[in-house]
Structures are given as C-alpha cells and as structure tokens.
Motif scaffolding. Structure first.
Motif, PDB file in Angstrom:
ATOM      1  N   GLY A  59       0.825  -1.214   0.000  1.00 42.23           N
ATOM      2  CA  GLY A  59       0.000   0.000   0.000  1.00 42.23           C
ATOM      3  C   GLY A  59       0.852   1.254   0.000  1.00 42.23           C
ATOM      4  O   GLY A  59       0.578   2.208  -0.742  1.00 42.23           O
ATOM      5  N   ALA A  60       1.884   1.272   0.848  1.00 39.65           N
ATOM      6  CA  ALA A  60       2.795   2.422   0.881  1.00 39.65           C
ATOM      7  C   ALA A  60       3.483   2.589  -0.469  1.00 39.65           C
ATOM      8  O   ALA A  60       3.623   3.715  -0.977  1.00 39.65           O
ATOM      9  CB  ALA A  60       3.826   2.250   1.998  1.00 39.65           C
ATOM     10  N   GLN A  61       3.889   1.464  -1.064  1.00 36.83           N
ATOM     11  CA  GLN A  61       4.506   1.543  -2.391  1.00 36.83           C
ATOM     12  C   GLN A  61       3.527   2.092  -3.417  1.00 36.83           C
ATOM     13  O   GLN A  61       3.883   2.946  -4.245  1.00 36.83           O
ATOM     14  CB  GLN A  61       4.978   0.156  -2.850  1.00 36.83           C
ATOM     15  CG  GLN A  61       6.203  -0.350  -2.153  1.00 36.83           C
ATOM     16  CD  GLN A  61       6.732  -1.587  -2.837  1.00 36.83           C
ATOM     17  OE1 GLN A  61       6.984  -1.570  -4.042  1.00 36.83           O
ATOM     18  NE2 GLN A  61       6.899  -2.661  -2.080  1.00 36.83           N
ATOM     19  N   GLY A  62       2.303   1.573  -3.369  1.00 34.21           N
ATOM     20  CA  GLY A  62       1.288   2.010  -4.333  1.00 34.21           C
ATOM     21  C   GLY A  62       1.011   3.501  -4.249  1.00 34.21           C
ATOM     22  O   GLY A  62       0.869   4.183  -5.274  1.00 34.21           O
ATOM     23  N   VAL A  63       0.944   4.024  -3.029  1.00 36.22           N
ATOM     24  CA  VAL A  63       0.715   5.455  -2.842  1.00 36.22           C
ATOM     25  C   VAL A  63       1.870   6.252  -3.441  1.00 36.22           C
ATOM     26  O   VAL A  63       1.670   7.222  -4.185  1.00 36.22           O
ATOM     27  CB  VAL A  63       0.513   5.798  -1.348  1.00 36.22           C
ATOM     28  CG1 VAL A  63       0.559   7.299  -1.113  1.00 36.22           C
ATOM     29  CG2 VAL A  63      -0.808   5.217  -0.859  1.00 36.22           C
ATOM     30  N   LEU A  64       3.091   5.843  -3.123  1.00 40.53           N
ATOM     31  CA  LEU A  64       4.245   6.566  -3.666  1.00 40.53           C
ATOM     32  C   LEU A  64       4.269   6.485  -5.189  1.00 40.53           C
ATOM     33  O   LEU A  64       4.478   7.500  -5.869  1.00 40.53           O
ATOM     34  CB  LEU A  64       5.549   6.018  -3.087  1.00 40.53           C
ATOM     35  CG  LEU A  64       6.774   6.853  -3.462  1.00 40.53           C
ATOM     36  CD1 LEU A  64       7.697   6.991  -2.275  1.00 40.53           C
ATOM     37  CD2 LEU A  64       7.505   6.284  -4.651  1.00 40.53           C
ATOM     38  N   ALA A 104       1.839   6.126  -7.190  1.00 41.82           N
ATOM     39  CA  ALA A 104       0.734   6.888  -7.773  1.00 41.82           C
ATOM     40  C   ALA A 104       1.029   8.384  -7.829  1.00 41.82           C
ATOM     41  O   ALA A 104       0.538   9.083  -8.717  1.00 41.82           O
ATOM     42  CB  ALA A 104      -0.545   6.641  -6.977  1.00 41.82           C
ATOM     43  N   PHE A 105       1.825   8.867  -6.878  1.00 39.00           N
ATOM     44  CA  PHE A 105       2.026  10.309  -6.776  1.00 39.00           C
ATOM     45  C   PHE A 105       3.421  10.792  -7.131  1.00 39.00           C
ATOM     46  O   PHE A 105       3.648  11.982  -7.254  1.00 39.00           O
ATOM     47  CB  PHE A 105       1.669  10.794  -5.363  1.00 39.00           C
ATOM     48  CG  PHE A 105       0.211  10.660  -5.067  1.00 39.00           C
ATOM     49  CD1 PHE A 105      -0.716  11.537  -5.622  1.00 39.00           C
ATOM     50  CD2 PHE A 105      -0.256   9.640  -4.260  1.00 39.00           C
ATOM     51  CE1 PHE A 105      -2.070  11.412  -5.367  1.00 39.00           C
ATOM     52  CE2 PHE A 105      -1.609   9.504  -3.991  1.00 39.00           C
ATOM     53  CZ  PHE A 105      -2.516  10.388  -4.550  1.00 39.00           C
ATOM     54  N   TYR A 106       4.362   9.892  -7.269  1.00 38.78           N
ATOM     55  CA  TYR A 106       5.743  10.297  -7.561  1.00 38.78           C
ATOM     56  C   TYR A 106       6.182   9.666  -8.864  1.00 38.78           C
ATOM     57  O   TYR A 106       6.101   8.450  -9.032  1.00 38.78           O
ATOM     58  CB  TYR A 106       6.670   9.869  -6.420  1.00 38.78           C
ATOM     59  CG  TYR A 106       8.127  10.216  -6.665  1.00 38.78           C
ATOM     60  CD1 TYR A 106       8.548  11.542  -6.696  1.00 38.78           C
ATOM     61  CD2 TYR A 106       9.065   9.219  -6.876  1.00 38.78           C
ATOM     62  CE1 TYR A 106       9.873  11.857  -6.921  1.00 38.78           C
ATOM     63  CE2 TYR A 106      10.399   9.523  -7.098  1.00 38.78           C
ATOM     64  CZ  TYR A 106      10.794  10.845  -7.127  1.00 38.78           C
ATOM     65  OH  TYR A 106      12.109  11.160  -7.347  1.00 38.78           O
ATOM     66  N   ALA A 134       9.992   3.552  -3.724  1.00 40.98           N
ATOM     67  CA  ALA A 134       8.817   2.793  -3.282  1.00 40.98           C
ATOM     68  C   ALA A 134       9.239   1.556  -2.488  1.00 40.98           C
ATOM     69  O   ALA A 134       8.634   1.242  -1.454  1.00 40.98           O
ATOM     70  CB  ALA A 134       7.974   2.386  -4.492  1.00 40.98           C
ATOM     71  N   GLY A 165       8.137   1.124   1.375  1.00 41.13           N
ATOM     72  CA  GLY A 165       7.327  -0.041   1.722  1.00 41.13           C
ATOM     73  C   GLY A 165       8.028  -0.966   2.700  1.00 41.13           C
ATOM     74  O   GLY A 165       7.419  -1.464   3.653  1.00 41.13           O
ATOM     75  N   HIS A 196       1.050  -3.388 -13.062  1.00 41.30           N
ATOM     76  CA  HIS A 196       0.600  -3.934 -11.772  1.00 41.30           C
ATOM     77  C   HIS A 196       1.333  -5.213 -11.390  1.00 41.30           C
ATOM     78  O   HIS A 196       1.344  -5.609 -10.235  1.00 41.30           O
ATOM     79  CB  HIS A 196      -0.914  -4.155 -11.776  1.00 41.30           C
ATOM     80  CG  HIS A 196      -1.356  -5.292 -12.636  1.00 41.30           C
ATOM     81  ND1 HIS A 196      -1.503  -5.166 -14.004  1.00 41.30           N
ATOM     82  CD2 HIS A 196      -1.660  -6.571 -12.325  1.00 41.30           C
ATOM     83  CE1 HIS A 196      -1.895  -6.331 -14.503  1.00 41.30           C
ATOM     84  NE2 HIS A 196      -1.999  -7.195 -13.513  1.00 41.30           N
TER      85      HIS A 196
END
Length: 131
Positions: free
Chosen positions: A20-25, A27-29, A38, A42, A101
């Motif tokens: 999840g932390a990787q996905g957020v990063l 998505a925005f970076y 990431a 993560g 993905h």
C-alpha cells in the motif's frame, strides 16, 4: 488462534501495508528512482509493523526497555536482510519482465517467500523463545 494462522495473518497485514505504501508513492511520484524509493518506503513501513506484531503477538517477548528493544529490532532487521533481498529481487524481476501492476504482484510473491523464511530466523536468533 494457532501461531501459524496468526503469523500468516500478520504477514498479510504487513504485506498490505508495504505494498500500500509503495502504491501510494508510485501513484504520486514520477521522478527519478521511483521504484527504488517505493521499495525503501514499503520495506520500512512493513518492517516496523511486522516487528511490533511479531514481538508481542507471535513470540510474546516480555523484554522491555530501550536497550532490549534496540537489540531485538537490530537483530530483527539483520535477519530480514536476506529475505528483503528475495522480496526486492522478485519485485524487480516482475517489473523488468512484465511491468505495470505485475511489479507489486512480484513484491507480494517475494514477501510470502521472505516471511516464510524469516519466521524461522526470528525464532532462532531474535526472540529465542520456543513457540
């Protein structure tokens, strides 16, 4: 609840937090070293969460105090180096081969392999209790 079931559930929680932390990063970076950043983020999030869960609810480690926590967390981190290499290697391989993905799918597979090995390492070297 059996320890194996608890450990698997906590590994799933840590995996979700990590990915999840990787996905957020991701998505925005979109800058340089995106995937490396990431992976580091993560790994850090998953490491801290899994340490707390393992210490108290898997190994029931009663030690307290900063020195004991520092020793245990340091050993926990060292035991995770090889398993982190498996996780990162698998994720990077999936990124290289498939991209998209599938990168995080590779991360999930690497984490499953890593957590399976890490339990034995932590039981033998970090918490030293018979579970």
């Amino acid at each position: 609840m059996a320890i194996a079931v608890r450990y698997a559930a906590f590994a799933a929680v840590a995996t979700a937090l990590n990915l999840g932390a990787q996905g957020v990063l991701l998505a925005f970076y979109d800058g340089p070293y995106r995937l490396s950043a990431a992976l580091v983020l993560g790994t850090g999030v998953g490491l801290v969460a899994k340490y707390i869960l393992d210490k108290y609810w898997i190994f029931a480690d009663p030690s307290e105090g900063l020195a004991n926590h520092a020793r245990a967390f340091s050993l926990y981190t060292v035991m995770g180096l090889a398993t982190t290499a498996v996780f990162w290697g698998t994720e990077l391989l999936f990124d290289r081969l498939f991209g998209g993905h599938w990168t995080l799918v590779g991360g999930a597979i690497g984490l499953v392999i890593g957590y399976t090995v890490k339990y034995q390492l932590d039981r033998s070297f970090v918490f030293r209790r018979t579970v």
